[in-house]
Every structure is written in C-alpha cells, then in structure tokens.
Design an enzyme around this catalytic site. Structure first.
Site, PDB file in Angstrom:
ATOM      1  CD  GLN A  31      -0.921  -0.852   3.649  1.00 18.74           C
ATOM      2  OE1 GLN A  31      -2.142  -0.886   3.621  1.00 18.74           O
ATOM      3  NE2 GLN A  31      -0.232  -1.397   4.642  1.00 18.74           N
ATOM      4  CG  HIS A  62      -5.466   2.483  19.228  1.00 19.74           C
ATOM      5  ND1 HIS A  62      -4.896   3.650  18.792  1.00 19.74           N
ATOM      6  CD2 HIS A  62      -5.346   1.599  18.188  1.00 19.74           C
ATOM      7  CE1 HIS A  62      -4.428   3.494  17.564  1.00 19.74           C
ATOM      8  NE2 HIS A  62      -4.687   2.267  17.174  1.00 19.74           N
ATOM      9  CD  GLU A 106       0.696  -4.263   9.876  1.00 12.52           C
ATOM     10  OE1 GLU A 106      -0.219  -3.948  10.644  1.00 12.52           O
ATOM     11  OE2 GLU A 106       0.614  -4.151   8.628  1.00 12.52           O
ATOM     12  CG  ASP A 155      -5.920  -2.000  14.833  1.00 13.18           C
ATOM     13  OD1 ASP A 155      -6.697  -1.343  14.122  1.00 13.18           O
ATOM     14  OD2 ASP A 155      -4.981  -1.491  15.474  1.00 13.18           O
ATOM     15  CG  ASP A 158     -11.576   1.531   5.563  1.00 12.57           C
ATOM     16  OD1 ASP A 158     -12.240   1.540   6.601  1.00 12.57           O
ATOM     17  OD2 ASP A 158     -10.834   2.480   5.220  1.00 12.57           O
TER      18      ASP A 158
HETATM   19  N1  SPD Z   1     -11.444   3.867   7.913  1.00 14.76           N
HETATM   20  C1  SPD Z   1     -10.285   3.476   8.608  1.00 14.76           C
HETATM   21  C2  SPD Z   1     -10.435   2.226   9.418  1.00 14.76           C
HETATM   22  C3  SPD Z   1      -9.123   1.865   9.998  1.00 14.76           C
HETATM   23  C4  SPD Z   1      -9.176   1.000  11.167  1.00 14.76           C
HETATM   24  N2  SPD Z   1      -7.863   0.649  11.668  1.00 14.76           N
HETATM   25  C5  SPD Z   1      -7.047   1.721  12.039  1.00 14.76           C
HETATM   26  C6  SPD Z   1      -5.738   1.299  12.601  1.00 14.76           C
HETATM   27  C7  SPD Z   1      -5.434   1.985  13.876  1.00 14.76           C
HETATM   28  N3  SPD Z   1      -4.589   1.206  14.712  1.00 14.76           N
END
Ligand code: SPD
Length: 279
Positions: A31, A62, A106, A155, A158
C-alpha cells in the site's frame, strides 16, 4: 488555503485535514504509506489515502477496540492482534498486568517501521518482553495450528485491498478455531451510518460463526462521518460483565474508556436495530 489532505469516501463524502508538512510518503509492497503532520490532529498515518490514526484522536479508537474484550474475557494471558501496525492496540493490551504474551501479526513491516520513527508520541512499549512482532499474513497465520489465544483483536483497515480477507466468514471461522474456551474476538466494523452495508455484513457474517455477537459504538473523529463501530464476538462470554479488578486498573489510565461507557457503547440506536433486522 495551505496544504490539505482529503479522504474521499466512495466519491460521496470528503473529510479534510489541514496539513503542516509531509513526514513520509512511501510505497510498500502492499500500500501507499503517508505520515503527515496536521493542524487539527498532529502526526497522522494514512494508508492508501485513508486515515488510519492520529496522535490527537487515537485513544478513541484503540481504547474502545481493546478494553471491552480485555475487561470481560475470563483469561487474558495470551492475546493476538491481527494488523495494528502503528502499535496503539498493543500498547493498550500491555497495560494489563495479567497479560503474559501478545503476538502482533502485521502484514506490512514498513507501516510499523514508519510509525516507530514518526509516531513516537504513541508511546508504544515496543521493547516489552511480552510482545512478539510477526510480520506476515494474519489470515495464513490463523490457519496454522497452534496454542489457543484468550483474546483475538482485529485491527485492520477498510475492507478493500490488503484487509479485504479480514471481513470474511472463513477468516472468522479460523479465529474461532484458535480461540481458547471462553475466548473473545473483537474487531473494528466500519461506520454504522456512512458504511451501513459493510457494517451490517460484518455483524451478520460474525453471527453465522459465533453464538454471541454484539456491535458497539463510539466516535472516532478522524474517520469519515466520525461515528464508528466495533464488534464483540464469543461463544460464551457476557459482554456486559467486565471484571471489577481489571476495570479499576484500566479506567484510571484511559482517556476515553470507563465502566459507564462500556455499558453505553453496546446500546443500539434505532437505525442500527433496523439495519440489522432488515434483509
Ligand atoms: N477507515 C479506517 C479504518 C481503519 C481501522 N484501523 C485503524 C488502525 C489503527 N490502529
């Protein structure tokens, strides 16, 4: 006018931040990563032009992703985070003395390296001996056999691009297989109003896998519409019964989460009830 960053949502809505300067613009194998210093929210992480988190507002997200699950799960010794490359989620988990091991999987190591360099204000205890960083694909990781986890937190970003697979029934099945008895899964489930179809799909897909599925809600100023949802899923845990000793420990240090908010967050507005009842 100065420099602005706008996140455009499906060519319908734009949310703009006044940018002071760019700190990083890079293309990873997965990305586009941007880190910008902004007037309203300080240093801010963007992935593929979507706002992920900022120094000023990150606690809204968070704390609400982590604490409803961590205060209610019977055991919280072993916790898995899928995604969460900026570290805000693991920071909240590591606040609990009972937590013995946190594994963060991750996919994009460049995100974590960028955040370690530019988002130091997150104060993530990256060197905590309880934390293991595993840079790889969370979907593949959960398909492998292994020791069960007491809590799994998703976490991700989208449901497009690298995170798309994190919103599917096979993925939730693999989470269920890797959860210990009485384990809890919690995840971000998009904007209940602006992204209603995505939100409803997440909740209904989870309901096909787990007997107890409860969406909950909170503001996240940096996300389009500002109104966000999370979802709590388990086979047996009561989402409204946080443990007193953990609550006392955690609400003393949180900027958003507390015991009253825990109960209130699970209240469904009528438009949500209608959306979840339909189709
Ligand atoms: N629209 C954005 C959604 C993102 C959700 N995750 C964010 C990561 C933060 N740790």
């Amino acid at each position: 006018m100065g420099l602005w960053f706008d996140e455009t949502f499906k060519d319908k809505v734009r949310l703009g931040l006044h940018v002071k300067r760019s700190l990083l613009h890079a293309q990873s194998p997965y990305q586009i990563i941007d880190i910008v210093d902004t007037v309203p929210y300080g240093v801010t992480l963007l992935l593929d032009n979507a706002m992920m988190t900022s120094v000023a507002d990150e606690y809204f997200y968070h704390e609400m992703l982590v604490h409803p699950a961590l205060t209610t799960a019977p055991s919280i010794k072993r916790v898995l985070v899928i995604g969460g490359g900026d570290g805000g989620t693991v920071r909240e988990i590591l606040r609990y003395r009972e937590v013995e091991q946190v594994i963060m999987v991750e996919i994009d190591q460049m995100v974590t390296e960028a955040c370690k360099t530019h988002m130091t204000a997150f104060n993530v205890p990256w060197n905590d001996p309880r934390l293991t960083l595993n840079f790889g694909d969370g979907i593949a990781y959960l398909q492998e056999p292994g020791e069960p986890f007491d809590v799994i937190l998703i976490d991700g970003s989208d449901p497009v691009g690298p995170a798309e697979g994190l919103f599917t029934s096979p993925f939730y099945e693999s989470c269920k297989r890797r959860l210990a008895k009485g384990g809890v899964l919690a995840l971000q489930s998009e904007a209940p109003f602006l992204m209603r179809d995505d939100f409803v799909r997440v909740v209904k897909t989870l309901r096909g896998v787990f007997p107890r599925v409860h969406p909950y809600f909170g503001p996240v100023p940096i996300y389009p519409s500002g109104s966000w949802s999370f979802t709590f899923a388990s086979t047996s845990v009561d989402h409204l019964l946080p443990r007193a000793e953990r609550l006392a420990q955690i609400e003393a240090v949180c900027r958003c989460y507390n015991r009253d908010l825990h109960q209130a967050a699970f209240v469904q507005p009528n438009y949500v009830r209608t959306a979840l009842a339909g189709s």
